[in-house]
Design an enzyme around this catalytic site. Sequence first.
Site, PDB file in Angstrom:
ATOM      1  N   SER A  61     -16.845   2.823   3.294  1.00 30.14           N
ATOM      2  CA  SER A  61     -16.920   2.676   1.835  1.00 30.14           C
ATOM      3  C   SER A  61     -16.421   1.342   1.305  1.00 30.14           C
ATOM      4  O   SER A  61     -16.559   1.072   0.113  1.00 30.14           O
ATOM      5  CB  SER A  61     -16.169   3.827   1.143  1.00 30.14           C
ATOM      6  OG  SER A  61     -16.932   5.016   1.217  1.00 30.14           O
ATOM      7  N   LYS A  97     -10.088  -1.341  -2.340  1.00 31.79           N
ATOM      8  CA  LYS A  97     -11.112  -0.328  -2.010  1.00 31.79           C
ATOM      9  C   LYS A  97     -10.826   0.190  -0.607  1.00 31.79           C
ATOM     10  O   LYS A  97     -10.591  -0.585   0.315  1.00 31.79           O
ATOM     11  CB  LYS A  97     -12.523  -0.931  -2.073  1.00 31.79           C
ATOM     12  CG  LYS A  97     -13.619   0.112  -1.804  1.00 31.79           C
ATOM     13  CD  LYS A  97     -13.708   1.080  -2.960  1.00 31.79           C
ATOM     14  CE  LYS A  97     -14.547   2.308  -2.614  1.00 31.79           C
ATOM     15  NZ  LYS A  97     -13.794   3.291  -1.787  1.00 31.79           N
ATOM     16  N   THR A  98     -10.883   1.507  -0.478  1.00 30.20           N
ATOM     17  CA  THR A  98     -10.688   2.158   0.816  1.00 30.20           C
ATOM     18  C   THR A  98     -12.029   2.353   1.514  1.00 30.20           C
ATOM     19  O   THR A  98     -13.097   2.253   0.914  1.00 30.20           O
ATOM     20  CB  THR A  98     -10.028   3.526   0.638  1.00 30.20           C
ATOM     21  OG1 THR A  98     -10.865   4.333  -0.211  1.00 30.20           O
ATOM     22  CG2 THR A  98      -8.642   3.407   0.033  1.00 30.20           C
ATOM     23  N   GLY A  99     -11.941   2.652   2.799  1.00 35.62           N
ATOM     24  CA  GLY A  99     -13.112   3.035   3.574  1.00 35.62           C
ATOM     25  C   GLY A  99     -12.664   3.844   4.767  1.00 35.62           C
ATOM     26  O   GLY A  99     -11.605   3.558   5.351  1.00 35.62           O
TER      27      GLY A  99
END
Length: 259
Positions: free
Chosen positions: A61, A199-201
């Site tokens: 993501s 932002k995470t992923g």
Amino acid sequence: MISYILLLAAFLLPSPVTDEDPQRHFRAAGVTGSFLLREIDGAHLLRIDPERCARRFTPASTFKLLNSLVALESGAVRSLDDTIQWDGTKHFIASWNQDQCMRDAFQRSCVWFYQELARRVGETRMRAAVRGASYGNQDIGGGIDRFWLDGALRISPDEQAEFLTKLWKNALPFSSEHQHTVKDLMLLERTTEYTLRGKTGTALRGDTVIGWIVGYVERGERTYVYVLNVEHPESEDLGAMRDARFELLRVLLREQELL
């Protein structure tokens, strides 16, 4: 499987390991990983495991940053409040089970919304955008709505930092307006002393999870790019896993007196 309650508690205990051991916080969290931090246009302040920083992983993501840019630029959505209707498919994250606009879908990291955006953009425009941004290995093989999740696209922490630096400087091949918009979407926390964006992923590789947090810390006139990448056993508690990742990030940034 990691006990994330114990993991979070570990961060609150004094570490017996000396400051010469850069991996101590990763071990306390029960993960392996890498971390890099540098000032925009400056030298690295911190680089934990340089070899791993150069290794490519599935972006998951974190690709929503570039996906948002190309969707806005191409007109796949007209604005952050342009809504796409939920098709009724039940997802394991409850907040995904409703109509979404980009503003909410980004914060919820809603996969189906961004898959629909990618389909609207199409392979030709998406390939050109990925290449124009020099994003990782620039390979969108594996399906227009899957390539960043379990397809061919890979990016290293070093390359994430380069992409983020270009985004901060409005130097990507997109309008300055849309680059500003995406940076605004990344806002996590704003205090009188600092602003944190990110932002995470999360990507699954066998029974191992690859977890990202990428973004910026702003303090006064200075801005820093950070990239955290960790690897740990799969867990069903995604919320606790995400919280533990953020706590590790905060520990690392506090040591540099940025939080």
